[in-house]
Design a protein around this motif. Structure first.
Motif, PDB file in Angstrom:
ATOM      1  N   LYS A  51       0.786  -1.234   0.000  1.00  0.00           N
ATOM      2  CA  LYS A  51       0.000   0.000   0.000  1.00  0.00           C
ATOM      3  C   LYS A  51       0.817   1.283   0.000  1.00  0.00           C
ATOM      4  N   THR A  52       2.136   1.174   0.129  1.00  0.00           N
ATOM      5  CA  THR A  52       2.994   2.357   0.126  1.00  0.00           C
ATOM      6  C   THR A  52       4.228   2.057  -0.717  1.00  0.00           C
ATOM      7  N   TYR A  53       4.949   3.106  -1.063  1.00  0.00           N
ATOM      8  CA  TYR A  53       6.236   2.933  -1.719  1.00  0.00           C
ATOM      9  C   TYR A  53       7.275   2.789  -0.617  1.00  0.00           C
ATOM     10  N   VAL A  54       7.963   1.651  -0.552  1.00  0.00           N
ATOM     11  CA  VAL A  54       8.950   1.397   0.498  1.00  0.00           C
ATOM     12  C   VAL A  54      10.330   1.803  -0.017  1.00  0.00           C
ATOM     13  N   LEU A  55      10.937   2.728   0.710  1.00  0.00           N
ATOM     14  CA  LEU A  55      12.243   3.262   0.362  1.00  0.00           C
ATOM     15  C   LEU A  55      13.240   2.817   1.424  1.00  0.00           C
ATOM     16  N   ASP A  56      14.259   2.074   1.007  1.00  0.00           N
ATOM     17  CA  ASP A  56      15.276   1.611   1.953  1.00  0.00           C
ATOM     18  C   ASP A  56      16.244   2.752   2.222  1.00  0.00           C
ATOM     19  N   THR A  57      16.251   3.238   3.460  1.00  0.00           N
ATOM     20  CA  THR A  57      17.085   4.378   3.848  1.00  0.00           C
ATOM     21  C   THR A  57      18.314   3.952   4.640  1.00  0.00           C
ATOM     22  N   THR A  58      18.542   2.668   4.729  1.00  0.00           N
ATOM     23  CA  THR A  58      19.605   2.145   5.591  1.00  0.00           C
ATOM     24  C   THR A  58      20.959   2.791   5.338  1.00  0.00           C
ATOM     25  N   ALA A  59      21.330   2.951   4.089  1.00  0.00           N
ATOM     26  CA  ALA A  59      22.698   3.380   3.784  1.00  0.00           C
ATOM     27  C   ALA A  59      22.760   4.721   3.060  1.00  0.00           C
TER      28      ALA A  59
END
Length: 189
Positions: free
Chosen positions: A157-165
């Motif tokens: 239901k959302t755009y998942v953005l990996d912000t880890t690095a």
């Protein structure tokens, strides 16, 4: 349009909002946690809950506030708020869409090790005494399980953005680029 930043508590939503406001000064922030804090004195003793999101009044107040901001034509509004109960998410975003308001939802994902590092770093940088920091850090760590459980429906239901690095500045840039892909709910014309 509402740009809703979801993700685990302590993942960097507030930091991302600061960077978004720098990159896009026309954006307006609504911190919906403040609405929960405003309701707490009136509701906590009569309707105790573990999280103010459990109060239907909070969910209705969020929708009302965002609707009024849309009517006031303030421009795009960014909301940094973790919502991990799918029913609450659907209630809030569905009602906004029914009212003709677009919702772009971006989940700021961070892997567990980096998430724990950010929680500790954030708690150490706050001026509160140790008594104030420990409960907030514990709350954020304990709520990670809720986020992990919600991740399957958040991915749908959302755009998942990996912000880890990536840096906060790059996260903000990626959010702005992702907003069209984060459009999960658009009003019916």
């Amino acid at each position: 349009m509402i740009i809703w930043l979801n993700g685990p508590f302590g993942a960097g939503k507030t930091t991302t909002v600061r960077e978004l406001l720098k990159a896009s000064p026309g954006l307006v922030e609504l911190d919906t946690e403040l609405l929960g804090y405003a309701l707490r004195p009136a509701l906590a003793s009569r309707h105790p809950v573990g999280d103010f999101q459990e109060w239907p009044a909070w969910r209705r107040l969020v929708v009302t506030a965002l609707t009024e901001l849309a009517r006031a034509d303030v421009g795009d509004v960014v909301v940094p708020q973790t919502v991990v109960v799918e029913e609450y998410w659907d209630e809030i975003t569905g009602t906004l869409v029914d009212r003709g308001i677009q919702v772009a939802a971006v989940t700021l994902h961070v892997d567990l090790a980096e998430h724990l590092r950010r929680i500790e770093t954030d708690m150490l940088s706050r001026p509160e005494d140790d008594a104030g920091r420990v409960p907030a850090a514990r709350w954020r760590r304990e709520r990670r399980r809720d986020y992990d459980s919600a991740l399957p429906w958040l991915r749908a239901k959302t755009y998942v953005l990996d912000t880890t690095a990536i840096s906060p500045e790059d996260v903000a840039e990626a959010v702005l680029a992702a907003v069209p892909r984060g459009l999960q709910h658009q009003p019916q014309v």
